[in-house]
Design an enzyme around this catalytic site. Structure first.
Site, PDB file in Angstrom:
ATOM      1  CG  ASP A 276      -2.068  -0.920   1.151  1.00 50.98           C
ATOM      2  OD1 ASP A 276      -2.095  -1.740   0.208  1.00 50.98           O
ATOM      3  OD2 ASP A 276      -2.942  -0.858   2.033  1.00 50.98           O
TER       4      ASP A 276
ATOM      5  CG  HIS B  72      -4.463   2.733  -0.482  1.00 50.78           C
ATOM      6  ND1 HIS B  72      -5.433   2.047   0.215  1.00 50.78           N
ATOM      7  CD2 HIS B  72      -3.493   3.042   0.432  1.00 50.78           C
ATOM      8  CE1 HIS B  72      -5.067   1.937   1.486  1.00 50.78           C
ATOM      9  NE2 HIS B  72      -3.897   2.538   1.642  1.00 50.78           N
TER      10      HIS B  72
ATOM     11  CG  HIS C  77      -3.447   6.760   3.287  1.00 52.24           C
ATOM     12  ND1 HIS C  77      -3.688   6.655   4.645  1.00 52.24           N
ATOM     13  CD2 HIS C  77      -3.119   5.514   2.872  1.00 52.24           C
ATOM     14  CE1 HIS C  77      -3.505   5.398   5.040  1.00 52.24           C
ATOM     15  NE2 HIS C  77      -3.168   4.683   3.968  1.00 52.24           N
TER      16      HIS C  77
ATOM     17  CG  HIS D 213       2.149  -0.077   4.428  1.00 53.10           C
ATOM     18  ND1 HIS D 213       1.935  -1.044   5.398  1.00 53.10           N
ATOM     19  CD2 HIS D 213       0.978   0.614   4.314  1.00 53.10           C
ATOM     20  CE1 HIS D 213       0.696  -0.937   5.855  1.00 53.10           C
ATOM     21  NE2 HIS D 213       0.090   0.059   5.218  1.00 53.10           N
TER      22      HIS D 213
END
Length: 281
Positions: free
Chosen positions: A101, A152, A156, A246
């Site tokens: 991510d 995503h 964020h 990540h």
């Protein structure tokens, strides 16, 4: 005398023929105008009243940037609106999915891609639009090497705290950034922090994306140490598991080092690591 008579006869026949042609033209004009008057010239007709030429079909490639002619991309099929995110995938008794991510990051993402390529493993990258915009070459590399790109959001945020309109902006802006980089839109969506609500599920479906969460959280964002990340992945390994890591958002050197250690171990244990084919719900 006979020659004069023949010449006079030919002239008579020609006059008759011209008269018939004139009647035919008049009839055609009357039919076109709905009246007995002369035909009105087309606005595109020449100065002499000549009929306008039929416009040529535009070239699909020459005019595509200006007029939108040419091949059109089909809209993605709209999946069902789910009430919960997908937690695991199906694809075989020993299959797992690695996901990353927050990227792409110009420092850590290439290192992750290098390790995956060296082991012939495909993964999913849930990218943030503001990062994707600045690193389109990394998105193209992901696609070229067989990985899957997911959405995503742009920046964020915690989506349930936002209005529906702002959620749409976060999702749509990232869809556009990915499309601009690779020529296709994402088919998967992951909410930041794993925070979902009805608006998120509905808008994700509207943009043709399935919601994917995870089964194993490496907690690599907290920088717990390389060994801790490796242990969580190995202990959580099981058929259909989705691993969360990540490749951006901070110092991800532990993530890279852990991937280099646990990936060969998973493969030697018989696990197949690839991109999802269908969801298990």
């Amino acid at each position: 005398m006979k020659n004069d008579e023949r010449l006079q006869g030919r002239r008579t026949l020609l006059r008759g023929g011209f008269a018939l042609v004139g009647l035919a033209v008049t009839a055609a004009c009357t039919s076109a105008n709905g009246s007995g008057g002369p035909a009105k010239p087309s606005p595109a007709a020449g100065a002499a009243g000549a009929p306008a030429k039929r416009p040529m079909k535009p070239s699909a490639y020459r005019l595509e940037p200006m007029t939108g002619y040419g091949p059109q991309r089909a809209a993605p099929a709209r999946p069902p609106v789910r009430k919960a995110p997908i937690l695991q995938m199906s694809g075989g008794s020993r299959s797992m999915v690695l996901t990353f991510d927050d990227g792409p990051d110009p420092n850590y993402t290439p290192q992750v891609l290098d390790i995956l390529r060296s082991h012939h493993v495909k993964a999913m990258f849930f990218v943030c639009g503001e990062m994707a915009k600045d690193n389109p070459d990394l998105l193209r590399r992901m696609i070229d090497e067989g990985h899957t790109i997911g959405n995503h959001t742009w920046s964020h945020p915690e989506l349930p705290r936002m209005t529906r309109r702002k959620i749409r902006d976060e999702i749509e802006s990232t869809v556009d950034a990915v499309d601009k980089a690779i020529g296709e839109t994402p088919r998967w969506f992951r909410a930041p922090y794993g925070a979902w609500n009805r608006d998120v599920f509905e808008l994700g479906s509207e943009y043709g994306m399935e919601p994917l969460a995870w089964t194993v959280d490496t907690l690599d964002w907290s920088e717990p140490g390389t060994s801790s990340i490796v242990r969580r992945v190995i202990e959580g390994a099981a058929p259909g598991v989705v691993v969360l890591s990540h490749d951006a958002g901070g110092n991800r050197s532990q993530t890279v080092a852990a991937l280099r250690r646990y990936l060969p171990e998973l493969l030697s244990s018989g696990y197949k690591l690839g991109v999802p084919t269908r969801a298990t719900v």
